[in-house]
Motif scaffolding. Structure first.
Motif, PDB file in Angstrom:
ATOM      1  N   LEU A  90       0.839  -1.197   0.000  1.00  0.00           N
ATOM      2  CA  LEU A  90       0.000   0.000   0.000  1.00  0.00           C
ATOM      3  C   LEU A  90       0.876   1.249   0.000  1.00  0.00           C
ATOM      4  N   ILE A  91       0.592   2.159  -0.920  1.00  0.00           N
ATOM      5  CA  ILE A  91       1.273   3.455  -0.951  1.00  0.00           C
ATOM      6  C   ILE A  91       0.236   4.535  -0.663  1.00  0.00           C
ATOM      7  N   ILE A  92       0.397   5.227   0.458  1.00  0.00           N
ATOM      8  CA  ILE A  92      -0.552   6.273   0.858  1.00  0.00           C
ATOM      9  C   ILE A  92      -0.040   7.604   0.321  1.00  0.00           C
TER      10      ILE A  92
ATOM     11  N   GLY B 231       6.080  -0.440  11.698  1.00  0.00           N
ATOM     12  CA  GLY B 231       5.098  -1.363  12.262  1.00  0.00           C
ATOM     13  C   GLY B 231       4.091  -1.874  11.249  1.00  0.00           C
ATOM     14  N   PHE B 232       4.169  -1.414  10.013  1.00  0.00           N
ATOM     15  CA  PHE B 232       3.227  -1.840   8.974  1.00  0.00           C
ATOM     16  C   PHE B 232       4.026  -2.329   7.764  1.00  0.00           C
ATOM     17  N   LYS B 233       4.140  -3.630   7.635  1.00  0.00           N
ATOM     18  CA  LYS B 233       4.923  -4.198   6.542  1.00  0.00           C
ATOM     19  C   LYS B 233       4.276  -3.878   5.197  1.00  0.00           C
ATOM     20  N   HIS B 234       5.082  -3.459   4.249  1.00  0.00           N
ATOM     21  CA  HIS B 234       4.627  -3.142   2.893  1.00  0.00           C
ATOM     22  C   HIS B 234       3.618  -1.983   2.858  1.00  0.00           C
ATOM     23  N   VAL B 235       3.779  -1.049   3.782  1.00  0.00           N
ATOM     24  CA  VAL B 235       2.980   0.181   3.750  1.00  0.00           C
ATOM     25  C   VAL B 235       3.938   1.365   3.652  1.00  0.00           C
ATOM     26  N   TYR B 236       3.674   2.267   2.704  1.00  0.00           N
ATOM     27  CA  TYR B 236       4.553   3.395   2.418  1.00  0.00           C
ATOM     28  C   TYR B 236       3.714   4.675   2.355  1.00  0.00           C
ATOM     29  N   VAL B 237       4.395   5.793   2.490  1.00  0.00           N
ATOM     30  CA  VAL B 237       3.705   7.074   2.389  1.00  0.00           C
ATOM     31  C   VAL B 237       4.572   8.024   1.571  1.00  0.00           C
ATOM     32  N   ALA B 238       3.912   8.895   0.797  1.00  0.00           N
ATOM     33  CA  ALA B 238       4.623   9.877  -0.019  1.00  0.00           C
ATOM     34  C   ALA B 238       3.789  11.140  -0.121  1.00  0.00           C
TER      35      ALA B 238
ATOM     36  N   HIS C 270       7.436  18.835  -6.173  1.00  0.00           N
ATOM     37  CA  HIS C 270       8.739  18.252  -6.482  1.00  0.00           C
ATOM     38  C   HIS C 270       9.149  17.250  -5.403  1.00  0.00           C
ATOM     39  N   ALA C 271       8.946  17.595  -4.148  1.00  0.00           N
ATOM     40  CA  ALA C 271       9.275  16.686  -3.048  1.00  0.00           C
ATOM     41  C   ALA C 271       8.382  15.450  -3.078  1.00  0.00           C
ATOM     42  N   ALA C 272       7.101  15.647  -3.393  1.00  0.00           N
ATOM     43  CA  ALA C 272       6.163  14.523  -3.465  1.00  0.00           C
ATOM     44  C   ALA C 272       6.592  13.529  -4.543  1.00  0.00           C
ATOM     45  N   ASP C 273       7.040  14.051  -5.684  1.00  0.00           N
ATOM     46  CA  ASP C 273       7.504  13.179  -6.765  1.00  0.00           C
ATOM     47  C   ASP C 273       8.718  12.363  -6.335  1.00  0.00           C
ATOM     48  N   ILE C 274       9.656  13.015  -5.652  1.00  0.00           N
ATOM     49  CA  ILE C 274      10.856  12.320  -5.176  1.00  0.00           C
ATOM     50  C   ILE C 274      10.468  11.186  -4.223  1.00  0.00           C
ATOM     51  N   GLN C 275       9.616  11.488  -3.268  1.00  0.00           N
ATOM     52  CA  GLN C 275       9.202  10.495  -2.272  1.00  0.00           C
ATOM     53  C   GLN C 275       8.430   9.346  -2.914  1.00  0.00           C
ATOM     54  N   ALA C 276       7.583   9.666  -3.902  1.00  0.00           N
ATOM     55  CA  ALA C 276       6.774   8.637  -4.555  1.00  0.00           C
ATOM     56  C   ALA C 276       7.639   7.653  -5.337  1.00  0.00           C
ATOM     57  N   LYS C 277       8.683   8.149  -5.983  1.00  0.00           N
ATOM     58  CA  LYS C 277       9.591   7.259  -6.707  1.00  0.00           C
ATOM     59  C   LYS C 277      10.276   6.296  -5.741  1.00  0.00           C
ATOM     60  N   VAL C 278      10.673   6.819  -4.587  1.00  0.00           N
ATOM     61  CA  VAL C 278      11.309   5.971  -3.573  1.00  0.00           C
ATOM     62  C   VAL C 278      10.318   4.921  -3.067  1.00  0.00           C
ATOM     63  N   ALA C 279       9.092   5.349  -2.767  1.00  0.00           N
ATOM     64  CA  ALA C 279       8.088   4.430  -2.242  1.00  0.00           C
ATOM     65  C   ALA C 279       7.772   3.308  -3.232  1.00  0.00           C
TER      66      ALA C 279
END
Length: 376
Positions: free
Chosen positions: A98-100, A275-282, A299-308
């Protein structure tokens, strides 16, 4: 392999693009109220009619079809099973990761805040500002931004600087600048310091040259229909534009997701939620370790989303390669309708270029190029 992405903004769409680029087989589901992307950075141009609502509103139906995305229309209510199930008002969607990326919300607690217009709330507010400006023959326009005292990074100051400079330029071009008083207010002595140590002084100097008054360093206590109330007194105003600080989405209260003191989802440098396996946030929904100047911007959101997205696929495939980290960078052009101030900040330092006409057109060119990938 099923990955669910919450949201349809910058972080969510970059996550989708990254997932599909790295995997042709991953099953992607997007949950959002509409299959629609609103390019919020250009809301600044709605009051000037340089842009219309249709210019900024992108129907994502074609894009989702092209990217083979399962779209679920709805508002997230909660998650369960450590993130493996996401509930909307009518559906339950299962996932393997899950990517939030559904964004945050503005803190609307100050008394009288219903009397202000908050530009980054969207297209309707941008249009309302245009209507109010067109109807005014003269008067005082007060513009400012606040923050989240428990989450210093959860603020959007850049757009408010733009509104100050854009409205000043617009009134001047219309030949009625002398009929208006413009006031910029902020509870900090040096607003915009996250853009760079020297930036506040430079921005305030530009405002003074353009006849914009400033009211700085005084706590904002509230608003009335005709004034901004600070601990140092009131600022009389006929129109008030104000960007409050941000916090997490309301639905997070229905979860046990770890939260920062400011109410955002707490994540590590890999965008993983503890504490939440396979859960990410961007994006705006998250609170990340790193420099105090890290921004809440596209711009920051894009960077974080690529990492997630990269890390989500890597861990689902049991890839032993080292996980990607967020490399924080602030990048923006503060527009004035005719010129633009280029600002960049990362771990190597900060760059500030004074107003240049070419930067205004660079901002417009970037918008066109960015949106091209999502248009049908």
């Amino acid at each position: 392999m099923r990955i669910t992405v919450i949201g349809a903004g910058f972080a969510a769409l970059t996550a989708v693009k990254t997932l599909r680029k790295q995997s042709k087989s991953v099953d992607i589901t997007v949950i959002a109220p509409k299959a629609e992307f609103v390019y919020l950075p250009s809301v600044i141009w709605l009051p000037t009619e340089l842009r219309t609502a249709d210019d900024l509103r992108i129907d994502l139906t074609h894009y989702f079809t092209k990217m083979r995305v399962n779209f679920v229309a709805g508002k997230v209510q909660k998650i369960s099973d450590d993130g493996r199930q996401v509930f909307t008002e009518t559906e339950s969607i299962e996932n393997d990761a899950l990517i939030i990326a559904g964004g945050g919300r503005f803190i609307k607690k100050l008394p009288g805040i219903e009397h202000v217009l908050t530009p980054c709330e969207g297209i309707q507010v941008g249009e309302k500002i245009r209507e109010r400006l067109a109807a005014m023959k003269s008067g005082t326009i007060a513009m400012g931004f606040g923050g989240n005292p428990k989450e210093p990074t959860a603020m959007r100051g850049g757009p408010m600087f733009e509104f100050v400079f854009i409205i000043e330029t617009l009134l001047r071009k219309q030949g009625r600048r002398d009929q208006f008083k413009l006031v910029f207010f902020n509870p900090k002595d040096k607003p915009g310091v996250r853009l760079g140590p020297d930036v506040p002084g430079k921005l305030m100097s530009l405002m003074r040259k353009q006849g914009v008054e400033t009211h700085l360093g005084h706590k904002i206590k509230g608003f009335t229909e005709k004034s901004v109330i600070t601990e140092a007194g009131e600022i009389a105003a006929d129109l008030i534009l104000f960007m409050p600080g941000m916090t997490g989405a309301a639905w997070l209260d229905n979860t046990s997701l770890p939260r920062s003191s400011g109410g955002m989802i707490a994540a590590n440098e890999h965008t993983q939620v503890a504490g939440f396996k396979h859960v990410y946030v961007a994006g705006d929904a998250g609170s990340f370790p790193g420099p105090e100047w890290q921004p809440k911007q596209a711009h920051a959101a894009d960077i974080q989303a690529k990492v997630a997205a990269t890390n989500a696929l890597r861990l689902l495939h049991n890839d032993t390669a080292e996980l990607d980290k967020i490399h924080h960078e602030l990048l923006c052009i503060i527009d004035s309708l005719s010129h633009g101030i280029f600002i960049k900040r990362n771990d190597k330092g900060a760059t500030f270029l004074p107003p240049l006409r070419i930067m205004h057109y660079a901002k417009r060119f970037f918008e066109k190029r960015y949106l091209r990938q999502y248009r049908g």
